[in-house]
Design a protein around this motif. Structure first.
Motif, short mmCIF file in Angstrom:
data_model
loop_
_atom_site.label_atom_id
_atom_site.label_comp_id
_atom_site.label_asym_id
_atom_site.label_seq_id
_atom_site.Cartn_x
_atom_site.Cartn_y
_atom_site.Cartn_z
N VAL A 1 4.80 -0.85 -14.30
CA VAL A 1 3.44 -1.32 -13.97
C VAL A 1 2.82 -2.03 -15.17
O VAL A 1 2.27 -3.13 -15.05
N THR A 2 2.92 -1.38 -16.32
CA THR A 2 2.29 -1.97 -17.52
C THR A 2 2.93 -3.31 -17.88
O THR A 2 2.24 -4.28 -18.20
N MET A 3 4.25 -3.37 -17.80
CA MET A 3 4.92 -4.62 -18.15
C MET A 3 4.57 -5.74 -17.19
O MET A 3 4.33 -6.87 -17.59
N ARG A 4 4.55 -5.40 -15.89
CA ARG A 4 4.25 -6.44 -14.91
C ARG A 4 2.84 -6.99 -15.14
O ARG A 4 2.63 -8.20 -15.15
N ASN A 5 1.87 -6.09 -15.36
CA ASN A 5 0.51 -6.56 -15.56
C ASN A 5 0.38 -7.34 -16.86
O ASN A 5 -0.38 -8.31 -16.94
N THR A 6 1.12 -6.92 -17.88
CA THR A 6 1.09 -7.65 -19.15
C THR A 6 1.63 -9.06 -18.96
O THR A 6 1.02 -10.04 -19.41
N VAL A 7 2.77 -9.17 -18.29
CA VAL A 7 3.37 -10.49 -18.09
C VAL A 7 2.44 -11.38 -17.26
O VAL A 7 2.23 -12.55 -17.58
N LEU A 8 1.84 -10.80 -16.20
CA LEU A 8 0.93 -11.59 -15.37
C LEU A 8 -0.28 -12.07 -16.18
O LEU A 8 -0.67 -13.24 -16.11
N GLY A 9 -0.87 -11.16 -16.97
CA GLY A 9 -2.02 -11.53 -17.79
C GLY A 9 -1.64 -12.58 -18.81
O GLY A 9 -2.38 -13.54 -19.05
N PHE A 10 -0.47 -12.41 -19.40
CA PHE A 10 0.02 -13.35 -20.41
C PHE A 10 0.24 -14.74 -19.80
O PHE A 10 -0.26 -15.74 -20.31
N VAL A 11 0.97 -14.77 -18.69
CA VAL A 11 1.30 -16.07 -18.08
C VAL A 11 0.04 -16.81 -17.63
O VAL A 11 -0.14 -18.00 -17.93
N GLY B 1 -7.24 -0.78 -9.71
CA GLY B 1 -5.88 -1.24 -9.41
C GLY B 1 -5.36 -2.21 -10.47
O GLY B 1 -5.89 -2.31 -11.57
N ASP B 2 -4.29 -2.92 -10.11
CA ASP B 2 -3.63 -3.83 -11.05
C ASP B 2 -4.51 -5.02 -11.43
O ASP B 2 -4.45 -5.51 -12.56
N ALA B 3 -5.33 -5.50 -10.47
CA ALA B 3 -6.09 -6.73 -10.71
C ALA B 3 -6.94 -6.64 -11.98
O ALA B 3 -6.95 -7.55 -12.80
N SER B 4 -7.61 -5.51 -12.16
CA SER B 4 -8.50 -5.39 -13.33
C SER B 4 -7.71 -5.45 -14.64
O SER B 4 -8.18 -5.98 -15.64
N LYS B 5 -6.47 -4.93 -14.64
CA LYS B 5 -5.65 -4.96 -15.86
C LYS B 5 -5.22 -6.40 -16.17
O LYS B 5 -5.25 -6.83 -17.32
N VAL B 6 -4.84 -7.11 -15.12
CA VAL B 6 -4.43 -8.49 -15.32
C VAL B 6 -5.59 -9.32 -15.86
O VAL B 6 -5.43 -10.13 -16.78
N VAL B 7 -6.78 -9.09 -15.31
CA VAL B 7 -7.95 -9.86 -15.75
C VAL B 7 -8.30 -9.53 -17.20
O VAL B 7 -8.58 -10.43 -18.00
N PHE C 1 -1.72 -9.21 -27.65
CA PHE C 1 -3.06 -9.15 -27.08
C PHE C 1 -3.01 -8.81 -25.59
O PHE C 1 -3.83 -8.02 -25.10
N ALA C 2 -2.06 -9.40 -24.90
CA ALA C 2 -1.94 -9.14 -23.46
C ALA C 2 -1.68 -7.65 -23.23
O ALA C 2 -2.27 -7.02 -22.35
N LEU C 3 -0.81 -7.09 -24.07
CA LEU C 3 -0.48 -5.68 -23.96
C LEU C 3 -1.71 -4.81 -24.27
O LEU C 3 -2.00 -3.84 -23.56
N GLY D 1 -0.83 3.34 -20.49
CA GLY D 1 -2.15 3.72 -21.00
C GLY D 1 -2.63 4.98 -20.31
O GLY D 1 -3.18 5.90 -20.93
N ARG D 2 -2.40 5.04 -19.01
CA ARG D 2 -2.78 6.23 -18.23
C ARG D 2 -2.01 7.47 -18.72
O ARG D 2 -2.55 8.56 -18.83
N LEU D 3 -0.72 7.26 -19.02
CA LEU D 3 0.13 8.34 -19.52
C LEU D 3 -0.45 8.91 -20.82
O LEU D 3 -0.49 10.12 -21.03
N ILE D 4 -0.92 8.01 -21.70
CA ILE D 4 -1.50 8.43 -22.97
C ILE D 4 -2.75 9.28 -22.72
O ILE D 4 -2.93 10.36 -23.29
#
Lengths: 273, 286
Positions: free
Chosen positions: B89-99, B148-154, B216-218, B234-237
């Protein structure tokens, strides 16, 4: 080549017409007149050099004709059409003094650039580029990036990048100014061979009298600032010319010292101001 | 000793002090600060065993998961405390936010970099927006886009986009005028100049921003997950922290370190391919 120039060749029509050209710059509140009342014509297939000390405005004149700079006064016509500053004139090619090859393109892609822009089919483009590379002896360096080339090789590639589009009028701004003497002589032969075959109309800016004599049909001598035409010399040496052999002839030496005298006065004047 | 040898020594020394340093505390409290308490920083051995558990490699009873029995599959299917799900989940959102951040920052930088007029008009807004610490917007974004995921990507997008924008803008501004003139005189239209001259020469600037942009994306995604998320590292932490489990937090930190390194290495590879014309990259490309 054959289509456009053939009909002009009979009458030797003027292809570049410069009339009362003037250019002044504003420099810290002071008005500096760089070029004043320059008029000349270049006939079809003629090789003309603009010779003068630095600061004589010869490059400024060339850059105005190339539409890189706006003029202050006067009129420039190319093939009977007034030029528009900032708008490229078709049929005119320009070779820079500084190295302006695109460093992110290989030699072949640099040379093919203009053809790519015009949308020429890949196969035809490849053929033209390969022929261009062959002509200036760059075979084996097609896929090299400019950073790997020597100054002379870069300038050969630059020359072909402009010529591959087959412009009939060629503007050259001290294209070999940054090269060492030996490479320069080499480039003269390269350029002469191409020109003798295709007979472009060439306007060539230089401060090197030997270079002007080797290449030109006519030399227009510029005076020190404000740049004005001081004198015009016909260069009657037979063609085809061999740049190195020519320099050993008596007629070359005679014309050289004649123009050198006139040029020398301008160097001194240029130093005084 | 070769470089690699020295690096191994440093890693071993670091792990050893971490693992056994606290034992010295009883004898010499002045030599080992309280911060080394495993309650706060855990220990390499504990971190490793927590990793095995969270990663479904060892069961809670303590035996290793057998691949054939289907235990691994069952473990993967659970949604709580699942390391692999969190990483995904974290990687997918990071890549989406980055791209999305890189793409929109690049386009905006190119447009403003090419148009003096637009850049004059937008300059004060860009400066004002840029002075907001982007992370301060994270709660607003969670409120607006949900947990959900949208807020992380944004969140991730908003930290990346400015960085890439400024670099592209500077890159587009500092294009060699000789190259632009040469292209024009060879017959290039305004758009062709942008595509064939401005974009490739701005590339070096853009790439200079991409390695920090990955980090930064991460950061954006992790901060978003701290504030509210269903899954993710992040949730795990946050969960481990709530339970006072330092080992769980440390597993997440190590995983983040590896994820960041992998993403940055990917960018480097791409960079040395796309910028192979530059002197310093020629060696690695050939």
């Amino acid at each position: 080549m054959a289509n456009g120039s053939a009909q002009f060749a009979m009458t030797r029509l003027s292809r570049v017409d410069v009339e009362g050209l003037g250019k002044s710059f504003q420099l810290g509140g002071r008005r500096i007149e760089a070029v004043k009342d320059v008029s000349f014509q270049v006939r079809d297939g003629e090789f003309v050099s603009l010779l003068g000390p630095s600061g004589s405005g010869k490059s400024t004149v060339l850059n105005i004709i190339a539409t890189l700079l706006p003029m202050s006064t006067g009129r420039v016509e190319v093939d009977g059409q007034p030029i528009i500053s900032g708008k490229t004139t078709p049929n005119v090619g320009y070779v820079f003094q500084r190295d302006t090859l695109f460093p992110w393109r290989t030699v072949a892609k640099n040379i093919g650039y203009a053809l790519e822009l015009s949308g020429m089919p890949t196969a035809e483009r490849r053929e033209r580029v390969a022929a261009a590379i062959e002509r200036v002896g760059l075979r084996g360096f097609e896929d090299a990036y400019p950073a790997l080339l020597s100054g002379g090789m870069r300038q050969r590639a630059s020359l072909m990048r402009t010529l591959v589009k087959e412009p009939q009028i060629l503007l050259m701004d001290e294209p070999f100014g940054a090269l060492d003497t030996h490479t320069k002589l080499d480039m003269h032969d390269v350029l002469l061979k191409i020109w003798e075959r295709e007979k472009q109309t060439v306007l060539f800016v230089t401060h090197d009298l030997g270079e002007a004599l080797t290449l030109s049909d006519r030399i227009i001598l510029f005076s020190a600032r404000p740049g004005q035409i001081k004198e015009t010399f016909e260069v009657p040496f037979a063609r085809p010319r061999d740049g190195v052999a020519l320099r050993e002839t008596a007629e070359y030496a005679e014309l050289f010292s004649h123009i050198w005298h006139s040029l020398g006065e301008e160097f001194i004047k240029g130093r005084a101001t | 000793m070769p470089t690699l040898g020295w690096q191994a020594v440093i890693v071993l020394a670091f792990l050893s002090i971490w693992q056994w340093g606290w034992s010295l505390h009883a004898f010499a409290p002045w030599a080992v600060p309280d911060l080394f308490d495993p309650y706060f920083v855990s220990k390499p051995s504990e971190i490793w065993s927590t990793f095995l558990q969270l990663g479904c490699l060892r069961t809670d009873e303590g035996h290793y998961v057998s691949w054939t029995s289907g235990e691994f599959g069952q473990c993967l299917a659970r949604s709580d405390n699942n390391l692999w799900l969190a990483i995904g989940v974290t990687m997918r959102n990071t890549v989406l936010g980055f791209v999305t951040g890189v793409a929109s920052g690049f386009v905006a930088g190119l447009i403003l970099g090419r148009s003096r007029r637009l850049s004059t008009i937008f300059n004060p807004f860009v400066v004002a927006l840029n002075s907001i610490p982007r992370i301060a917007l994270a709660p607003v974004i969670i409120l607006a886009f949900g947990i959900g995921d949208a807020s992380k990507v944004v969140t991730s997008w908003i930290v990346v986009v400015f960085l890439v924008f400024f670099n592209t803008y500077e890159g587009a501004r500092s294009v060699n005028t000789d190259h632009i003139n040469a292209a024009r005189l060879l017959g290039a239209s305004e758009w062709q100049v942008t595509r064939t001259v401005v974009m490739p020469s701005a590339m070096a600037w853009v790439f200079a921003s991409l390695s920090p942009a990955v980090s930064f994306a991460l950061i954006g995604v992790i901060v978003g997950e701290f504030i509210g998320a269903e899954h993710g590292i992040g949730r795990l932490i946050i969960e481990s922290e709530a339970r006072g489990e330092a080992a769980g937090m440390m597993v997440a930190v190590f995983v983040l370190m590896i994820v960041g390194t992998v993403l940055t290495a990917g960018i480097r590879r791409l960079q040395s391919y796309l910028l192979r014309w530059q002197d310093q990259h020629q060696a690695d490309a050939t």
